[in-house]
Design a protein around this motif. Structure first.
Motif, PDB file in Angstrom:
ATOM      1  N   GLN A  72     -10.715  53.987 -57.260  1.00  0.00           N
ATOM      2  CA  GLN A  72      -9.925  52.760 -57.209  1.00  0.00           C
ATOM      3  C   GLN A  72     -10.823  51.639 -56.690  1.00  0.00           C
ATOM      4  OE1 GLN A  72      -8.104  50.066 -57.700  1.00  0.00           O
ATOM      5  NE2 GLN A  72      -6.348  51.426 -57.887  1.00  0.00           N
ATOM      6  N   THR A  73     -11.066  50.623 -57.520  1.00  0.00           N
ATOM      7  CA  THR A  73     -12.057  49.601 -57.162  1.00  0.00           C
ATOM      8  C   THR A  73     -11.463  48.227 -56.868  1.00  0.00           C
ATOM      9  OG1 THR A  73     -12.408  49.081 -59.495  1.00  0.00           O
ATOM     10  CG2 THR A  73     -13.891  50.730 -58.484  1.00  0.00           C
ATOM     11  N   ASP A  74     -10.143  48.067 -56.964  1.00  0.00           N
ATOM     12  CA  ASP A  74      -9.560  46.735 -56.763  1.00  0.00           C
ATOM     13  C   ASP A  74      -9.905  46.149 -55.394  1.00  0.00           C
ATOM     14  OD1 ASP A  74      -8.479  46.864 -59.281  1.00  0.00           O
ATOM     15  OD2 ASP A  74      -6.460  47.364 -58.602  1.00  0.00           O
TER      16      ASP A  74
ATOM     17  N   TYR B 218     -12.180  42.875 -54.507  1.00  0.00           N
ATOM     18  CA  TYR B 218     -11.612  41.822 -53.669  1.00  0.00           C
ATOM     19  C   TYR B 218     -12.536  41.492 -52.493  1.00  0.00           C
ATOM     20  CZ  TYR B 218      -8.651  39.667 -50.131  1.00  0.00           C
ATOM     21  OH  TYR B 218      -8.160  38.834 -49.158  1.00  0.00           O
ATOM     22  N   PHE B 219     -12.960  42.521 -51.749  1.00  0.00           N
ATOM     23  CA  PHE B 219     -13.838  42.283 -50.605  1.00  0.00           C
ATOM     24  C   PHE B 219     -15.195  41.746 -51.052  1.00  0.00           C
ATOM     25  CE2 PHE B 219     -11.310  45.372 -47.832  1.00  0.00           C
ATOM     26  CZ  PHE B 219     -10.713  44.340 -47.129  1.00  0.00           C
ATOM     27  N   GLY B 220     -15.693  42.229 -52.171  1.00  0.00           N
ATOM     28  CA  GLY B 220     -16.955  41.716 -52.689  1.00  0.00           C
ATOM     29  C   GLY B 220     -16.868  40.234 -53.002  1.00  0.00           C
TER      30      GLY B 220
ATOM     31  N   ALA C 252     -25.525  35.893 -53.448  1.00  0.00           N
ATOM     32  CA  ALA C 252     -24.235  35.204 -53.499  1.00  0.00           C
ATOM     33  C   ALA C 252     -23.545  35.278 -54.857  1.00  0.00           C
ATOM     34  CB  ALA C 252     -24.404  33.747 -53.069  1.00  0.00           C
ATOM     35  N   LEU C 253     -24.216  34.831 -55.900  1.00  0.00           N
ATOM     36  CA  LEU C 253     -23.564  34.824 -57.219  1.00  0.00           C
ATOM     37  C   LEU C 253     -23.261  36.233 -57.735  1.00  0.00           C
ATOM     38  CD1 LEU C 253     -25.283  31.812 -59.018  1.00  0.00           C
ATOM     39  CD2 LEU C 253     -22.928  31.972 -58.154  1.00  0.00           C
ATOM     40  N   PRO C 254     -24.207  37.186 -57.657  1.00  0.00           N
ATOM     41  CA  PRO C 254     -23.849  38.534 -58.117  1.00  0.00           C
ATOM     42  C   PRO C 254     -22.686  39.160 -57.350  1.00  0.00           C
ATOM     43  CG  PRO C 254     -26.223  38.327 -57.927  1.00  0.00           C
ATOM     44  CD  PRO C 254     -25.622  37.091 -57.316  1.00  0.00           C
ATOM     45  N   ILE C 255     -22.672  39.010 -56.030  1.00  0.00           N
ATOM     46  CA  ILE C 255     -21.590  39.595 -55.241  1.00  0.00           C
ATOM     47  C   ILE C 255     -20.264  38.901 -55.559  1.00  0.00           C
ATOM     48  CG2 ILE C 255     -20.684  39.918 -52.900  1.00  0.00           C
ATOM     49  CD1 ILE C 255     -23.591  40.367 -51.991  1.00  0.00           C
ATOM     50  N   PHE C 256     -20.304  37.593 -55.775  1.00  0.00           N
ATOM     51  CA  PHE C 256     -19.094  36.836 -56.071  1.00  0.00           C
ATOM     52  C   PHE C 256     -18.581  37.101 -57.487  1.00  0.00           C
ATOM     53  CE2 PHE C 256     -16.991  32.817 -57.414  1.00  0.00           C
ATOM     54  CZ  PHE C 256     -15.930  32.838 -56.517  1.00  0.00           C
ATOM     55  N   LEU C 257     -19.479  37.130 -58.459  1.00  0.00           N
ATOM     56  CA  LEU C 257     -19.073  37.230 -59.869  1.00  0.00           C
ATOM     57  C   LEU C 257     -18.927  38.665 -60.375  1.00  0.00           C
ATOM     58  CD1 LEU C 257     -21.305  34.371 -61.326  1.00  0.00           C
ATOM     59  CD2 LEU C 257     -18.837  34.292 -60.828  1.00  0.00           C
ATOM     60  N   VAL C 258     -19.843  39.535 -60.002  1.00  0.00           N
ATOM     61  CA  VAL C 258     -19.837  40.913 -60.518  1.00  0.00           C
ATOM     62  C   VAL C 258     -20.125  41.896 -59.384  1.00  0.00           C
ATOM     63  CG1 VAL C 258     -20.357  40.447 -62.949  1.00  0.00           C
ATOM     64  CG2 VAL C 258     -22.224  40.534 -61.304  1.00  0.00           C
ATOM     65  N   PRO C 259     -19.192  41.995 -58.425  1.00  0.00           N
ATOM     66  CA  PRO C 259     -19.463  42.815 -57.235  1.00  0.00           C
ATOM     67  C   PRO C 259     -19.722  44.287 -57.536  1.00  0.00           C
ATOM     68  CG  PRO C 259     -17.177  42.072 -57.261  1.00  0.00           C
ATOM     69  CD  PRO C 259     -17.876  41.358 -58.365  1.00  0.00           C
ATOM     70  N   LEU C 260     -19.060  44.851 -58.532  1.00  0.00           N
ATOM     71  CA  LEU C 260     -19.278  46.271 -58.823  1.00  0.00           C
ATOM     72  C   LEU C 260     -20.644  46.504 -59.456  1.00  0.00           C
ATOM     73  CD1 LEU C 260     -15.777  47.463 -60.045  1.00  0.00           C
ATOM     74  CD2 LEU C 260     -16.790  47.612 -57.763  1.00  0.00           C
ATOM     75  N   LEU C 261     -21.082  45.606 -60.311  1.00  0.00           N
ATOM     76  CA  LEU C 261     -22.428  45.719 -60.883  1.00  0.00           C
ATOM     77  C   LEU C 261     -23.468  45.604 -59.777  1.00  0.00           C
ATOM     78  CD1 LEU C 261     -24.440  45.890 -63.226  1.00  0.00           C
ATOM     79  CD2 LEU C 261     -24.193  43.403 -63.486  1.00  0.00           C
ATOM     80  N   TRP C 262     -23.285  44.644 -58.883  1.00  0.00           N
ATOM     81  CA  TRP C 262     -24.212  44.484 -57.757  1.00  0.00           C
ATOM     82  C   TRP C 262     -24.228  45.757 -56.917  1.00  0.00           C
ATOM     83  CZ3 TRP C 262     -23.763  44.723 -52.495  1.00  0.00           C
ATOM     84  CH2 TRP C 262     -24.861  44.262 -51.764  1.00  0.00           C
TER      85      TRP C 262
END
Length: 130
Positions: A46-48, A52-54, A25-35
């Motif tokens: 393009q990662t916007d 957003y979905f993450g 939950a927290l990784p996907i919510f806070l740092v979705p690209l790192l996760w």
């Protein structure tokens, strides 16, 4: 099997909510690209939309985490929380099997299928009865 460990339903929810909050939950919510990188996803240029979905997914996971934590600590809506968990686990198994069969996900996501299948079995085993 259903409710075999029902006397420990709240402890199960507490352990599950802490673990899944920290790992998902927290990784996907806070740092979705790192996760996503950790999970071996190839990121688009393009990662916007991905971010957003993450974050949207992370927000919904945090809602489920809140339900689990409340039920674990107070017993409030215990059966409803287990119903939500069983639905989440069941649908996530389907999502991950679909991705594996189409070969559109990294191996880490295919392995995650086992986590959700196990979560479904454990949720049924700790289901509150009586």
């Amino acid at each position: 099997m259903i409710g075999l460990f029902s006397t420990h339903a709240q402890a199960y929810l507490l352990i599950l909510s802490i673990g899944t909050t920290l790992v998902f939950a927290l990784p996907i919510f806070l740092v979705p690209l790192l996760w996503a990188r950790v999970m071996q996803w190839t990121l688009p240029a393009q990662t916007d939309l991905t971010v957003y979905f993450g974050r949207c997914l992370g927000a919904f996971i945090l809602i489920v985490e809140g339900l689990m934590l409340r039920a674990a600590l107070t017993g409030t809506a215990l059966v409803t929380t287990f119903e939500v968990l069983a639905a989440v686990a069941g649908f996530m198994v389907v999502v991950h099997i679909h991705g594996a069969l189409r070969r559109i996900q990294p191996w880490t996501e295919t392995v995650e299928t086992g986590f959700y299948a196990g979560m479904l079995v454990l949720t049924l085993m700790f289901w509150p009865v009586g």
